[in-house]
Scaffold this active site. Structure first.
Site, short mmCIF file in Angstrom:
data_model
loop_
_atom_site.label_atom_id
_atom_site.label_comp_id
_atom_site.label_asym_id
_atom_site.label_seq_id
_atom_site.Cartn_x
_atom_site.Cartn_y
_atom_site.Cartn_z
N HIS A 1 0.86 -1.18 0.00
CA HIS A 1 0.00 0.00 0.00
C HIS A 1 0.90 1.23 0.00
O HIS A 1 1.66 1.44 0.94
CB HIS A 1 -0.91 0.00 1.22
CG HIS A 1 -1.83 -1.18 1.26
ND1 HIS A 1 -3.06 -1.19 0.62
CD2 HIS A 1 -1.69 -2.41 1.82
CE1 HIS A 1 -3.64 -2.38 0.81
NE2 HIS A 1 -2.83 -3.13 1.53
N LEU A 2 0.82 2.01 -1.08
CA LEU A 2 1.70 3.18 -1.20
C LEU A 2 1.04 4.47 -0.74
O LEU A 2 1.69 5.49 -0.60
CB LEU A 2 2.21 3.32 -2.64
CG LEU A 2 3.21 2.25 -3.09
CD1 LEU A 2 3.60 2.46 -4.55
CD2 LEU A 2 4.45 2.24 -2.22
N ARG A 3 -0.28 4.44 -0.53
CA ARG A 3 -1.04 5.57 0.05
C ARG A 3 -1.17 6.79 -0.85
O ARG A 3 -1.91 7.71 -0.53
CB ARG A 3 -0.44 6.02 1.40
CG ARG A 3 -0.40 4.93 2.46
CD ARG A 3 -1.77 4.41 2.82
NE ARG A 3 -1.74 3.50 3.96
CZ ARG A 3 -2.46 2.39 4.05
NH1 ARG A 3 -3.27 2.04 3.07
NH2 ARG A 3 -2.40 1.63 5.12
N ASP B 1 -8.83 -4.97 -2.40
CA ASP B 1 -8.12 -5.26 -1.14
C ASP B 1 -8.44 -4.28 -0.03
O ASP B 1 -8.54 -3.08 -0.23
CB ASP B 1 -6.61 -5.26 -1.36
CG ASP B 1 -5.87 -5.71 -0.11
OD1 ASP B 1 -6.14 -6.83 0.36
OD2 ASP B 1 -5.06 -4.94 0.43
N HIS C 1 -9.51 -10.45 -1.21
CA HIS C 1 -9.37 -10.21 0.24
C HIS C 1 -10.51 -11.00 0.88
O HIS C 1 -11.67 -10.62 0.78
CB HIS C 1 -9.50 -8.70 0.50
CG HIS C 1 -9.64 -8.33 1.94
ND1 HIS C 1 -8.68 -7.64 2.63
CD2 HIS C 1 -10.65 -8.53 2.83
CE1 HIS C 1 -9.08 -7.44 3.88
NE2 HIS C 1 -10.28 -7.97 4.03
N HIS D 1 -3.25 -12.58 1.55
CA HIS D 1 -2.98 -12.77 2.98
C HIS D 1 -3.78 -13.87 3.69
O HIS D 1 -4.66 -13.60 4.49
CB HIS D 1 -3.11 -11.45 3.75
CG HIS D 1 -4.28 -10.58 3.36
ND1 HIS D 1 -5.57 -11.03 3.34
CD2 HIS D 1 -4.31 -9.27 2.99
CE1 HIS D 1 -6.35 -10.03 2.97
NE2 HIS D 1 -5.62 -8.96 2.76
N ASN E 1 -5.50 -6.65 9.65
CA ASN E 1 -6.62 -7.38 9.08
C ASN E 1 -6.17 -8.13 7.83
O ASN E 1 -5.68 -7.50 6.92
CB ASN E 1 -7.74 -6.39 8.71
CG ASN E 1 -9.01 -7.11 8.31
OD1 ASN E 1 -9.24 -8.25 8.69
ND2 ASN E 1 -9.83 -6.45 7.51
N ASP F 1 2.40 -6.86 2.58
CA ASP F 1 1.17 -6.15 2.96
C ASP F 1 1.50 -4.87 3.73
O ASP F 1 0.86 -4.53 4.72
CB ASP F 1 0.22 -7.04 3.76
CG ASP F 1 -1.22 -6.48 3.75
OD1 ASP F 1 -1.43 -5.41 3.15
OD2 ASP F 1 -2.11 -7.11 4.36
#
Lengths: 432, 312
Positions: A68-70, A158, A185, A238, A283, A310
Site C-alpha cells: 500500500h503506497l497511500r 483489497d 481479500h 494474505h 486485518n 502487505d
C-alpha cells in the site's frame, strides 16, 4: 554502463541456478552469467564497476505483489517516492500497489497517475493493481479492460471483499480474457463486523471483539468454488488460518488457484495483542500458534505460493489510540526479508531456494510479470543478501511511517545491495 | 505486605495474597463508616483524578467518596465537559494529567485496554474503573469482599454469574478473582452471550440455571442491555426474562443462605424480579457500601500503605 557482481552465491530458482558465479550487467540488462574463468578480458573493462559479493547471496530482484503506497490521498503516511525507497531498502526491486487509495484506482487516469509518478519519482519498479469494482464498493465492475491496457497487472478490492458472489463471479469471468488475476481479500463482513483481533481465548480475556477464522475461510471456500465455476484466475491474498491452507491445498489438485501470506502471520500469534499494542492490529488478524504451524507447512509444501509484505503505513497519531479505534495494518517492506530468513530459513522450514522463489519467480508468474529471474537479456534487477548480518530493528525506517510490531526485535539476514535496471539504488544497507 | 504494581488494571494481574491484602485492608475502612467522623488522613496532599469517558454514577461517586474519606483532593473529569469532546487523544490527556502531578488516575472508558495505555504513558497510579468489556477490578473486589464478609470464606463456594457474560467486564474480573480465591465459578446465560473459550478461564458453562440452582452459594446477576436484542443476540427481553430472569419461583429450590448479588443498575422485571432484589437473600445495597471500603483499601495500598495498618 557495465557492472559486474563477483564471487557471490547466485540463487535463481527460475533458472535453477545455485552456485558461485559472476554476473555481468550491460546497459541495464543481464548479459552474462558464469564462473570467473569464463569471463574474457574484454568483458570487464576499466570503467566496469565491480561489486564484490563474497560470502553473500545474489538473487533476482525481489518482488512484493501486495503493497500500500497511500498515494494518491494519504501522502502524509507514504508516497510513491518514499514507498519505493522503503522497498529498495528492504531488497525489493518491484512492487505492486493496491488500489485502496483516495481516490480509488478504478480508472485509467488513476493507473496513469501511478505509472507516471513512479517513473518520475520511484526508485523501484511499480506495477499498479486496479480495483475490481468502482470505488471498491462491491457494486459495479470497474473498467478492467481499459485499466489493463493502461498497465494494471491484477485487480483487487483489497481491504474489502467483494461480498456479492455474483459480482465476484463476473469479475473472475471477465478478467479471464485479459489473463488478469483477481486478488481476493477473503473476509465475510457480516461475521467480522466490529472485530479487532482473532476470536478466541485471548479476545475473551482482553475483552476485544473477535473476528472468527471462519470469516476468512468461508470466503476462501466461496472463491475457490467461483474459480472452479468460471475457470478464472484467482489469487487469494494474505492467508492466515489452518483451514484456509487446507482448502487451498485441496483446491490446487483440481483447479488453478494461488495464494500468499505475509511475514507477520508466521512470525506473531494473537498472544501479541496482550498489552493492547495497536501495532498488532492487522486485518486479517494475527492468529494462533497452530495456524502459524499450518502456514509453515503450507509454505514448505508449496500450497502457499508467495510471501508479500502487505506494507500498510499509518501515522503514529493514528495508531496511538485505543485498540478499538486504531486503524488496521503495519509496515513491512523493510522487515519482510529478515523475517523470512529468521523465522523460516534459519528454522529450516524453507531452504534458501524455496524462500527466494516465493519472492521472485512465483509472484512474477502469478501476475505474469517478466521479472524475478536472472535470465540472459532480462532487466538487471538484483538483490544481494547477507545471510549472517544481524540487526536489531530500530524505530527509524525509510518508510514515512513506523507502525511496526517488530521494533526492538533482533533479526538475521538482511539485504545489503539492491539493483534496479542495472542501477545500484541501495548499497551497504544504505540508499544511494 | 504491599501491592506489587503501581496500577490496578485488572484482577488477572493480582495474585491471591494481594487480593487477600485488599480484602483485609477494606475491613477496618468499613468499620469507619459507623463513626460520626468518617474521614482519615492517609491520602492528605494527594490528588486523585476521576477520568470518566463513560457515564457512571455509582462507580464514580463510590471512588469520589473513597478518596475524600482518605483526605485526598479529588478532581472530576468527564468526557462531556473536557477537551475530550474537542478530540484530544487519550495519550495527550494522560500527559496533561501527568504535568499536573496527579497521583492517581481512576479511569472509566468504553474501550478495552484504555487503562493500559495510560499506565504505560504516565507515572501516576492508574486504577481501572471499568474498561470496555475487559475488566472492572474494584467491582470484582467488592463482590468478593461481600461474599467473604457474609460467608466467612470464598474458597470452596459455588458462585454463578448469570446474564450477558460476553459484554461484561464485571464477569471477567469476578472470574479471575474468584478462581484465584478458590471458588467454583459457573457462568449462565444465552449461548450467544457466552464468550468463546471462556471455559479456559476456569469456569463451567450452563444454559439452564435450574440445573445448578440448588447447589449455589452465591448468584451474581448481570444487567442485560436492550441494545443486545437489536444485535440479534437474543430474540426479546420477555423471552430472556422467562429463561434467565431470577424470580422467587426460581429460587424456591435454592439454599436458604444463597447470596443474591447485582452490580447495578438493575432492570427490575427483566434479569431480576423486584421481590428478589428486595428479598432477604439480597445483599445488593450492601455491595454499594462495601464498594467504598474496597476502593479506600485500593487507594490506600497503591499509595504505598501496607498491611500493618493505616499509619502514615
Amino acid at each position: 554502463m557495465r557492472l559486474i557482481i563477483r564471487n557471490g552465491r547466485v540463487v535463481d530458482p527460475k533458472n535453477k541456478i545455485d552456485k558461485k558465479v559472476d554476473i555481468l550487467i550491460e546497459d541495464g540488462k543481464i548479459t552474462k552469467i558464469g564462473e570467473s574463468s569464463k569471463f574474457r578480458p574484454g568483458d570487464v573493462t576499466r570503467s566496469t564497476i565491480t561489486i564484490d559479493a563474497t560470502a553473500k547471496v545474489v538473487t533476482p530482484g525481489l518482488l512484493d505483489i501486495h503493497t500500500h503506497l497511500r498515494e494518491p490521498g494519504r501522502e502524509d503516511e507514504e508516497t510513491i517516492a518514499s514507498g519505493t525507497r522503503a522497498a529498495a531498502q528492504g531488497g525489493f526491486t518491484s512492487i505492486c500497489c493496491m488500489p485502496n487509495t483516495q481516490p480509488v484506482i478504478d480508472s485509467v487516469s488513476g493507473v496513469k497517475f501511478i505509472l507516471t509518478t513512479a517513473s518520475q519519482e520511484g526508485v523501484a519498479n511499480v506495477y499498479p493493481i486496479g480495483s475490481i469494482t468502482k470505488g471498491r464498493k462491491g457494486e459495479e465492475l470497474a473498467e478492467i479492460g481499459k485499466m489493463r491496457i493502461a498497465g494494471i497487472v491484477g485487480i483487487s478490492d483489497d481491504g474489502k471483499p467483494v461480498m456479492n458472489a455474483q459480482i465476484m463471479r463476473r469479475a473472475l469471468e471477465y478478467a479471464k480474457m485479459f489473463n488478469l488475476p483477481v486478488i481476493s481479500h477473503c473476509e465475510d463482513l457480516n461475521l467480522s463486523m466490529g472485530g479487532v483481533m482473532n476470536e478466541g481465548f485471548t479476545s475473551t480475556v482482553l475483552g476485544l471483539k473477535g473476528i472468527p477464522r471462519q470469516a476468512e475461510e468461508i470466503m476462501v471456500a466461496r472463491d475457490i468454488a467461483l474459480a472452479e465455476l468460471t475457470s478464472g484466475k484467482l489469487h487469494l491474498a494474505h492467508i492466515t488460518t489452518r483451514r484456509s491452507v487446507e482448502l487451498i491445498r485441496q483446491a490446487k489438485k483440481k483447479i488453478k488457484v494461488t495464494c500468499e501470506t505475509a511475514p507477520h502471520y508466521f512470525s506473531l500469534s494473537e498472544e501479541e495483542v496482550q498489552g493492547y499494542d495497536t501495532n498488532t492490529k492487522i486485518n486479517p488478524p494475527l492468529r494462533t500458534k497452530d495456524d502459524i504451524k499450518a502456514l509453515c507447512e503450507g509454505l514448505a509444501d508449496g500450497t502457499i505460493d508467495c510471501i508479500v509484505s502487505d506494507h500498510a503505513p499509518h501515522l503514529d497519531v493514528e495508531k496511538d489510540l485505543e485498540y478499538n479505534i486504531a486503524p488496521f495494518g503495519i509496515i513491512g517492506l523493510e522487515t519482510t526479508l529478515p523475517l523470512i530468513f529468521t523465522n523460516l530459513v534459519s528454522k529450516k522450514i524453507l531452504n534458501l531456494n524455496q524462500a527466494i522463489a516465493k519472492l521472485t519467480v512465483n509472484p512474477a508468474n502469478i501476475l505474469g510479470l517478466e521479472k524475478g529471474s536472472l535470465s540472459i537479456g532480462s532487466d538487471a534487477d538484483l538483490t544481494i543478501i547477507d545471510l549472517n548480518l544481524k540487526k536489531k530493528i530500530g524505530n527509524k525506517f525509510t518508510s514515512q511511517s513506523k507502525n511496526s510490531p517488530f521494533i526492538g526485535m533482533e533479526l538475521k539476514g538482511f539485504p545489503v545491495t539492491t539493483i534496479v535496471g542495472g542501477k545500484v539504488v541501495m548499497k551497504d544497507g544504505k540508499l544511494v | 505486605m504491599r501491592l506489587k504494581n503501581k496500577d490496578l488494571l485488572g484482577l488477572e494481574y493480582l495474585d491471591k495474597e494481594e487480593i487477600n491484602l485488599i480484602l483485609e485492608t477494606a475491613k477496618p475502612f468499613k468499620e469507619l463508616f459507623t463513626r460520626s467522623v468518617k474521614k482519615v488522613p492517609p491520602l492528605r496532599g494527594k490528588t486523585v483524578v476521576l477520568l470518566f469517558y463513560e457515564p457512571s454514577t455509582r462507580t464514580r461517586i463510590s471512588f469520589e467518596l473513597a478518596a475524600k474519606r482518605l483526605s485526598a483532593d479529588v478532581l472530576n473529569i468527564s468526557a462531556s465537559t473536557s477537551s475530550v469532546a474537542k478530540g484530544e487523544s487519550l495519550i495527550d490527556t494522560a500527559k496533561t494529567l501527568e504535568a499536573m502531578k496527579a497521583d492517581f488516575v481512576v479511569i472509566r472508558h468504553s474501550m478495552s485496554g484504555a487503562p493500559q495505555i495510560l499506565a504505560r504513558t504516565i507515572s501516576a497510579s492508574i486504577i481501572n474503573a471499568g474498561d470496555g468489556t475487559h475488566e472492572h477490578p474494584t467491582q470484582g473486589l467488592l463482590d468478593m469482599f461481600t461474599i467473604w464478609e457474609k460467608k466467612g470464606r470464598i474458597s470452596g463456594l459455588k458462585v454463578a454469574i448469570v446474564g450477558d457474560i460476553l459484554h461484561s467486564r464485571v464477569a471477567r474480573s469476578n472470574i479471575w478473582g474468584l478462581n484465584k480465591m478458590g471458588a467454583k465459578v459457573y457462568v449462565v446465560g444465552p449461548a450467544t452471550l457466552i464468550p468463546p473459550k471462556i471455559e479456559q478461564m476456569g469456569v463451567k458453562i450452563f444454559y439452564d440455571l435450574d440445573e445448578i440452582i440448588d447447589e449455589l452459594d452465591v448468584i451474581n446477576i448481570l444487567r442485560i442491555q436492550i441494545e443486545r436484542q437489536k444485535e440479534n443476540l437474543f430474540p426479546s427481553l420477555r423471552e430472556y426474562n422467562e429463561i434467565f430472569g431470577i424470580t422467587d419461583e426460581r429460587l424456591k429450590r435454592a439454599k436458604k443462605d444463597l447470596l443474591v448479588m447485582h452490580p447495578g443498575p438493575m432492570n427490575r422485571g427483566i434479569e431480576i424480579s423486584s421481590s428478589v432484589a428486595e428479598g432477604s437473600r439480597s445483599v445488593i445495597t450492601e455491595q454499594v457500601t462495601n464498594g467504598i471500603a474496597v476502593r479506600m483499601a485500593v487507594l490506600y495500598l497503591l499509595a504505598g500503605g501496607d498491611s500493618r495498618g493505616m499509619k502514615r
